[in-house]
Design a protein around this motif. Sequence first.
Motif, PDB file in Angstrom:
ATOM      1  N   PHE A 140       0.838  -1.194   0.000  1.00 30.59           N
ATOM      2  CA  PHE A 140       0.000   0.000   0.000  1.00 30.59           C
ATOM      3  C   PHE A 140       0.878   1.252   0.000  1.00 30.59           C
ATOM      4  O   PHE A 140       2.019   1.242   0.483  1.00 30.59           O
ATOM      5  CB  PHE A 140      -0.850   0.072   1.291  1.00 30.59           C
ATOM      6  CG  PHE A 140      -1.842  -1.035   1.471  1.00 30.59           C
ATOM      7  CD1 PHE A 140      -1.435  -2.280   1.924  1.00 30.59           C
ATOM      8  CD2 PHE A 140      -3.188  -0.815   1.248  1.00 30.59           C
ATOM      9  CE1 PHE A 140      -2.346  -3.307   2.121  1.00 30.59           C
ATOM     10  CE2 PHE A 140      -4.113  -1.829   1.458  1.00 30.59           C
ATOM     11  CZ  PHE A 140      -3.694  -3.071   1.886  1.00 30.59           C
ATOM     12  N   TRP A 141       0.294   2.311  -0.489  1.00 29.50           N
ATOM     13  CA  TRP A 141       0.825   3.652  -0.250  1.00 29.50           C
ATOM     14  C   TRP A 141      -0.309   4.489   0.325  1.00 29.50           C
ATOM     15  O   TRP A 141      -1.450   4.429  -0.160  1.00 29.50           O
ATOM     16  CB  TRP A 141       1.328   4.313  -1.532  1.00 29.50           C
ATOM     17  CG  TRP A 141       2.735   3.946  -1.887  1.00 29.50           C
ATOM     18  CD1 TRP A 141       3.159   2.975  -2.731  1.00 29.50           C
ATOM     19  CD2 TRP A 141       3.917   4.582  -1.395  1.00 29.50           C
ATOM     20  NE1 TRP A 141       4.527   2.948  -2.792  1.00 29.50           N
ATOM     21  CE2 TRP A 141       5.020   3.927  -1.989  1.00 29.50           C
ATOM     22  CE3 TRP A 141       4.161   5.656  -0.519  1.00 29.50           C
ATOM     23  CZ2 TRP A 141       6.343   4.302  -1.737  1.00 29.50           C
ATOM     24  CZ3 TRP A 141       5.467   6.018  -0.266  1.00 29.50           C
ATOM     25  CH2 TRP A 141       6.540   5.344  -0.869  1.00 29.50           C
ATOM     26  N   TYR A 142       0.046   5.245   1.365  1.00 29.73           N
ATOM     27  CA  TYR A 142      -0.896   6.171   1.983  1.00 29.73           C
ATOM     28  C   TYR A 142      -0.270   7.549   2.039  1.00 29.73           C
ATOM     29  O   TYR A 142       0.938   7.688   2.206  1.00 29.73           O
ATOM     30  CB  TYR A 142      -1.235   5.752   3.421  1.00 29.73           C
ATOM     31  CG  TYR A 142      -2.061   4.499   3.539  1.00 29.73           C
ATOM     32  CD1 TYR A 142      -1.452   3.253   3.719  1.00 29.73           C
ATOM     33  CD2 TYR A 142      -3.450   4.543   3.496  1.00 29.73           C
ATOM     34  CE1 TYR A 142      -2.200   2.108   3.845  1.00 29.73           C
ATOM     35  CE2 TYR A 142      -4.212   3.384   3.620  1.00 29.73           C
ATOM     36  CZ  TYR A 142      -3.574   2.182   3.786  1.00 29.73           C
ATOM     37  OH  TYR A 142      -4.326   1.041   3.914  1.00 29.73           O
ATOM     38  N   LYS A 143      -1.130   8.535   1.956  1.00 25.43           N
ATOM     39  CA  LYS A 143      -0.711   9.925   2.127  1.00 25.43           C
ATOM     40  C   LYS A 143      -1.286  10.429   3.443  1.00 25.43           C
ATOM     41  O   LYS A 143      -2.464  10.195   3.747  1.00 25.43           O
ATOM     42  CB  LYS A 143      -1.262  10.761   0.971  1.00 25.43           C
ATOM     43  CG  LYS A 143      -1.029  12.264   1.079  1.00 25.43           C
ATOM     44  CD  LYS A 143      -1.671  12.988  -0.112  1.00 25.43           C
ATOM     45  CE  LYS A 143      -1.454  14.486  -0.031  1.00 25.43           C
ATOM     46  NZ  LYS A 143      -2.075  15.197  -1.199  1.00 25.43           N
ATOM     47  N   GLN A 144      -0.475  11.101   4.225  1.00 25.75           N
ATOM     48  CA  GLN A 144      -0.961  11.671   5.483  1.00 25.75           C
ATOM     49  C   GLN A 144      -0.698  13.177   5.470  1.00 25.75           C
ATOM     50  O   GLN A 144       0.420  13.627   5.723  1.00 25.75           O
ATOM     51  CB  GLN A 144      -0.294  11.017   6.691  1.00 25.75           C
ATOM     52  CG  GLN A 144      -0.916  11.461   8.023  1.00 25.75           C
ATOM     53  CD  GLN A 144      -0.313  10.763   9.229  1.00 25.75           C
ATOM     54  OE1 GLN A 144       0.898  10.597   9.312  1.00 25.75           O
ATOM     55  NE2 GLN A 144      -1.157  10.351  10.166  1.00 25.75           N
ATOM     56  N   LEU A 192      -5.280   9.300   7.207  1.00 25.16           N
ATOM     57  CA  LEU A 192      -4.557   8.531   6.200  1.00 25.16           C
ATOM     58  C   LEU A 192      -5.399   8.458   4.930  1.00 25.16           C
ATOM     59  O   LEU A 192      -6.532   8.005   4.961  1.00 25.16           O
ATOM     60  CB  LEU A 192      -4.290   7.113   6.700  1.00 25.16           C
ATOM     61  CG  LEU A 192      -3.140   6.912   7.663  1.00 25.16           C
ATOM     62  CD1 LEU A 192      -3.036   5.465   8.062  1.00 25.16           C
ATOM     63  CD2 LEU A 192      -1.825   7.382   7.056  1.00 25.16           C
ATOM     64  N   VAL A 193      -4.809   8.894   3.847  1.00 18.66           N
ATOM     65  CA  VAL A 193      -5.513   8.857   2.570  1.00 18.66           C
ATOM     66  C   VAL A 193      -4.953   7.695   1.759  1.00 18.66           C
ATOM     67  O   VAL A 193      -3.769   7.650   1.447  1.00 18.66           O
ATOM     68  CB  VAL A 193      -5.316  10.182   1.797  1.00 18.66           C
ATOM     69  CG1 VAL A 193      -6.004  10.107   0.449  1.00 18.66           C
ATOM     70  CG2 VAL A 193      -5.829  11.353   2.624  1.00 18.66           C
ATOM     71  N   PHE A 194      -5.814   6.766   1.437  1.00 16.53           N
ATOM     72  CA  PHE A 194      -5.418   5.588   0.672  1.00 16.53           C
ATOM     73  C   PHE A 194      -5.087   6.015  -0.759  1.00 16.53           C
ATOM     74  O   PHE A 194      -5.860   6.727  -1.407  1.00 16.53           O
ATOM     75  CB  PHE A 194      -6.574   4.582   0.681  1.00 16.53           C
ATOM     76  CG  PHE A 194      -6.433   3.448  -0.284  1.00 16.53           C
ATOM     77  CD1 PHE A 194      -7.096   3.474  -1.508  1.00 16.53           C
ATOM     78  CD2 PHE A 194      -5.657   2.360   0.029  1.00 16.53           C
ATOM     79  CE1 PHE A 194      -6.975   2.421  -2.401  1.00 16.53           C
ATOM     80  CE2 PHE A 194      -5.539   1.291  -0.848  1.00 16.53           C
ATOM     81  CZ  PHE A 194      -6.202   1.322  -2.071  1.00 16.53           C
ATOM     82  N   LEU A 195      -3.936   5.530  -1.257  1.00 12.34           N
ATOM     83  CA  LEU A 195      -3.543   5.856  -2.627  1.00 12.34           C
ATOM     84  C   LEU A 195      -3.615   4.631  -3.534  1.00 12.34           C
ATOM     85  O   LEU A 195      -4.138   4.713  -4.651  1.00 12.34           O
ATOM     86  CB  LEU A 195      -2.125   6.434  -2.647  1.00 12.34           C
ATOM     87  CG  LEU A 195      -1.930   7.755  -1.915  1.00 12.34           C
ATOM     88  CD1 LEU A 195      -0.460   8.164  -1.974  1.00 12.34           C
ATOM     89  CD2 LEU A 195      -2.813   8.841  -2.491  1.00 12.34           C
ATOM     90  N   ILE A 196      -3.059   3.522  -3.056  1.00 12.10           N
ATOM     91  CA  ILE A 196      -3.044   2.341  -3.912  1.00 12.10           C
ATOM     92  C   ILE A 196      -2.845   1.086  -3.085  1.00 12.10           C
ATOM     93  O   ILE A 196      -2.247   1.127  -2.008  1.00 12.10           O
ATOM     94  CB  ILE A 196      -1.931   2.423  -4.982  1.00 12.10           C
ATOM     95  CG1 ILE A 196      -2.094   1.296  -6.025  1.00 12.10           C
ATOM     96  CG2 ILE A 196      -0.553   2.367  -4.326  1.00 12.10           C
ATOM     97  CD1 ILE A 196      -1.174   1.420  -7.218  1.00 12.10           C
TER      98      ILE A 196
END
Lengths: 116, 114
Positions: B35-39, B45-49
């Motif tokens: 996973f990749w998340y953006k904070q 936590l914003v889910f990216l992929i």
Amino acid sequence: GAVVSQHPSRVICKSGTSVKIECRSLDFQATTMFWYRQFPKQSLMLMATSNEGSKATYEQGVEKDKFLINHASLTLSTLTVTSAHPEDSSFYICSARKTSRAGELFFGEGSRLTVL
Amino acid sequence: AQKVTQAQTEISVVEKEDVTLDCVYETRDTTYYLFWYKQPPSGELVFLIRRNSFDEQNEISGRYSWNFQKSTSSFNFTITASQVVDSAVYFCALLTGANSKLTFGKGITLSVRP
């Protein structure tokens, strides 16, 4: 998409009091929920895994009596920080696993706890 | 044991530059998810992929692209033509096992300057 809601988003309490944080899956059932803790400028550390209807499994070094986790229903898990102290101040985030599919994890918005 | 290494801690770029965030993982499981998340500063936590271990196809979503290489156990994330709104902490994470335990990297703080 699946939604996980945490409440409260921010809480300030006095040292010695207990604080309860709720994590709800709003549109799906979650047999498993996870609680993470994040200190400023650090990564997320798994505290415990909670399964509906059974006792939570705590990671090494996490005090069970300090951080009480209850997962009484398929849509709600709670984390209670008992007798909170300033060092418990942190950002707590929950995630919920959608029942049927591996890899489908959804995070709550997080709860920032400040203990004075 | 599972491990995620994000060797870069802080990256600063000027708007419109391309930037690649590195992620190296370790696991003995043959089935796993990355996973990749953006904070952003607000903390959520914003889910990216999410990518499973059997799907090595690279993915592009707008200005974002991901390069999954099992041979080097890497799952790198590239932002093309970065924008100020991309400024955030980015976490790479590895999920293994039937109990869905997620292991996070230490995160990369990306600052995009105007």
